[in-house]
Every structure is written in structure tokens, then in C-alpha cells.
Design an enzyme around this catalytic site. Structure first.
Site, mmCIF file in Angstrom:
data_model
loop_
_atom_site.group_PDB
_atom_site.id
_atom_site.type_symbol
_atom_site.label_atom_id
_atom_site.label_comp_id
_atom_site.label_asym_id
_atom_site.label_seq_id
_atom_site.Cartn_x
_atom_site.Cartn_y
_atom_site.Cartn_z
ATOM 1 N N CYS A 96 -51.547 -22.171 -12.786
ATOM 2 C CA CYS A 96 -51.262 -21.326 -11.524
ATOM 3 C C CYS A 96 -51.668 -19.848 -11.550
ATOM 4 O O CYS A 96 -52.719 -19.584 -12.487
ATOM 5 C CB CYS A 96 -49.530 -21.481 -11.326
ATOM 6 S SG CYS A 96 -48.713 -20.570 -12.764
ATOM 7 N N TRP A 97 -51.145 -18.754 -11.139
ATOM 8 C CA TRP A 97 -51.655 -17.536 -11.083
ATOM 9 C C TRP A 97 -51.727 -16.877 -12.487
ATOM 10 O O TRP A 97 -52.874 -16.319 -12.953
ATOM 11 C CB TRP A 97 -51.110 -16.691 -9.949
ATOM 12 C CG TRP A 97 -51.939 -15.418 -9.875
ATOM 13 C CD1 TRP A 97 -51.510 -14.321 -10.389
ATOM 14 C CD2 TRP A 97 -53.021 -15.120 -9.158
ATOM 15 N NE1 TRP A 97 -52.462 -13.410 -9.954
ATOM 16 C CE2 TRP A 97 -53.309 -13.877 -9.117
ATOM 17 C CE3 TRP A 97 -53.940 -16.117 -8.535
ATOM 18 C CZ2 TRP A 97 -54.375 -13.265 -8.721
ATOM 19 C CZ3 TRP A 97 -55.037 -15.514 -8.081
ATOM 20 C CH2 TRP A 97 -55.335 -14.087 -7.805
#
Length: 358
Positions: A96-97
């Protein structure tokens, strides 16, 4: 399983088994920077992510998780199945980020503790790829293929790529742009995606030689990373010579025939007319309208497949516009010209000078 470090995602970075990246970021995040080879299976769409972010800002993490649960209650089972299917297909890692909550939730929902999260997430992977680019370039001997528009530089690049001692990096393909006023063929990738497409083969490949096509700093609306641009402007040149007649036929094939097969003759005509008219200040009003008339005549007379119908467009564009630009933008003074010749002659030169693969 502990988190996976970014440098262990790809085999040549640390000798680890190759892993498929399961990217659980939202579509807008992926659009701002995608990783080659990753499969995008979001945990939140853009609208859901926005709402969860607002809830996090006002009420904290627990409330944000509950907001996400309520908004994805119907979609989550399908998303979990997709993550499991991807993880079953080959070794994988969630990303994810920043390598935090969303990848942790995906790991928990799938009950697959054997599928690690990428430590630091996308931002850490991007930082690693950016940092590794310069060393990956420095360990290779580089040549740059140059020559006027339409001489077949990309064709030479792909033909040379058959030699597994050489990495031929197609900058225009990575940018999804042919590098000219007529070169756009659809939306281009984000700058970060473009850089990743260049970095990964450079980092992973074992080839001791690198072949690049001569490009300006900008390829459409994306630009070359500074280390790549420096290499393009300084490496020895392979100058590709091609007669004007062959260039006419190649430009006709690549900019008129191929797009017409993909999107239709009328749409291609409209794009070419618009591109010619963007050059009005450079070419002059009379020359521009002569070219536009020739394009419209080729369509009206059903001569789109005939290169001769395009001669009044292509030849002036090459001789009066692109060739002077090439001479100005590609100074050879102070640079080594390693070889000059036709495609066959340059391929033969490369075959003689590159080491035979073990």
C-alpha cells in the site's frame, strides 16, 4: 512472516525469489505511480478512501477502520477472493502507500500470513528504484542510436535487443509517445510510472551493454530521469543513415497506416491535420494549408494506403522541419561517433564489438 524489504521484491536486487506485487492502493494512487508487473487489487476505491481519510482525520484510526468496513461490506468478499487468487497464483507481497494499515488489513482478511507486506510500501519501493538507477547505469557500457526522424532508430533498437549481452531500452515505448509533434498515441503514464519502467530492467538485467535511442529531455509530457538524460547526451553515437525515400515510406506506415487500422481513417486524419496546424508558425501558413489539403485529398480519394499521396506532407516535414531540428539538437562535436551506416551495417558493428555471451 516479517515484512519484505523493497530491495527483495525483485530477483536481481538481492537474490530473492521473484514476487508478484499485490497493490491494494486506490485507482488514483496507482495512476500517480504504478509498478511494472504489479496487479492492482484495491482495498478501497477512490471515493471510499476519501471518506475513510476524512474520518481518520476527525476521529482516529479505529473510527476510520469502521468507516471502511461499513463502506465495503458488500464489495469486500469479492476483493478478498481476488487477493487470495493472486496469492495462490505465485509468490506475492501486499503493498500500500506506506506499507501500513491497508496492506496489514489485506493480509489479515485473507488469513495469509505467508504473504508478507512490503516494508515502507510504495513510497519505499519508489525511493529504492530511484536510488538504484545511477549505479545500474554506471555498470554498463552505453551506446546511443541517433539519426533523423523516420530513419528506423526504434527498429534498430529492437533488432539489437536479440543479443542477450545487450539491454536495448525503448524510451518511447516506456513513455507511450513517439517523441514528436505527431507522436502521441493515447494517454501517457505518470512520470513516476515512466521512471519505474526504465529503472526495473536496468536494475534487474545482467547485460553489460546498454543501447538507448537519442531523445530530448522530454518525451511528450514525461521527462527522462536526470541520470538517463546525462547518459543519452554523453554516450558514443551510432549514427543511422537512411535514404529519404525509405523514411517517407516508414513515416507513412507508422503515422498514417498503423493509426488508421487502430482508430479509423477519419480519426487519424483529424489528428494529423491538428498536428500539422500546430506547426503553422514554424512552417508558414501556405505550406501548412498545402499539407492539410494533401491529407484531406488522400482521405477523399481513398488513397490512404498510398505513400505517394502523402509525399507533399511528409517530405517537407522531414526536410524543412525535422531535419533542421535534428541537426540542431544532436551536435556531434566533442562526442564519439562509434559507427555510422545502415541498419544492417550497425547491427553487424554491434555483433563484432559486443562480447559473445557465455
Amino acid at each position: 512472516m516479517s515484512d519484505l524489504a523493497p530491495e527483495r521484491l525483485y530477483p536481481a536486487m538481492a537474490g530473492a525469489p521473484s514476487r508478484r506485487v499485490i497493490d491494494v492502493r486506490s485507482p488514483n494512487e496507482v495512476a500517480r505511480g504504478a509498478l511494472p508487473g504489479a496487479v492492482h487489487l484495491m482495498i478501497l476505491n477512490d471515493e471510499e478512501r476519501h471518506a475513510v481519510g476524512l474520518r481518520y482525520a476527525t476521529d482516529g484510526q479505529d473510527a476510520a477502520i469502521e468507516e471502511g468496513r461499513l463502506r465495503t461490506v458488500s464489495a469486500l468478499p469479492q476483493r478478498i477472493r481476488a487477493w487470495r487468487d493472486a496469492a495462490d497464483a505465485e509468490p506475492s507481497a501486499f503493498l500500500c502507500w506506506r506499507g501500513g494499515l491497508r496492506s496489514e488489513l489485506a493480509q489479515r482478511f485473507t488469513e495469509r500470513s505467508d504473504v508478507p507486506r512490503v516494508h515502507g510500501g510504495y513510497k519505499a519501493v519508489r525511493a529504492h528504484l530511484s536510488a538504484a538507477l545511477e549505479p545500474a547505469l554506471s555498470r554498463r557500457e552505453t551506446f546511443v542510436v541517433t539519426g533523423p526522424t523516420g530513419c528506423g532508430k526504434t527498429e534498430l533498437l529492437h533488432a539489437a535487443a536479440a543479443d542477450n549481452a545487450l539491454l536495448a531500452l525503448d524510451l518511447e515505448a516506456a513513455a507511450e509517445h513517439r517523441g514528436s509533434t505527431f507522436g502521441a498515441h493515447g494517454p501517457q503514464p505518470a512520470q513516476a510510472t515512466f521512471e519505474h519502467r526504465l529503472a526495473l530492467p536496468l536494475i534487474l538485467g545482467p547485460e553489460p551493454w546498454l543501447l538507448l535511442e537519442d531523445e530530448s529531455r522530454n518525451v511528450g509530457r514525461v521527462h527522462l530521469p536526470e541520470p538517463v538524460h546525462r547518459r543519452v547526451r554523453s554516450a558514443p553515437l551510432l549514427v543511422l543513415d537512411e535514404p529519404l525515400e525509405a523514411r517517407l515510406h516508414r513515416i507513412h506506415r507508422e503515422y498514417a497506416l498503423a493509426p488508421a487500422r487502430a482508430t479509423g481513417e477519419r480519426a487519424t486524419l483529424d489528428r494529423l491535420v491538428a498536428a500539422v496546424r500546430r506547426l503553422r508558425r514554424r512552417l508558414g501558413a501556405d505550406a501548412t494549408e498545402t499539407m492539410v489539403d494533401a491529407l484531406e485529398d488522400a482521405h477523399r480519394q481513398r488513397a490512404w494506403h498510398d505513400p505517394e499521396a502523402f509525399r507533399a506532407v511528409i517530405v517537407p516535414l522531414l526536410t524543412d522541419y525535422y531535419d533542421p531540428l535534428y541537426r540542431k539538437a544532436t551536435p556531434t562535436e566533442g562526442r564519439t561517433v562509434a559507427a555510422r551506416g545502415s541498419r544492417e551495417e550497425l547491427l553487424a558493428w554491434l555483433h563484432r564489438h559486443l562480447p559473445t555471451p557465455a
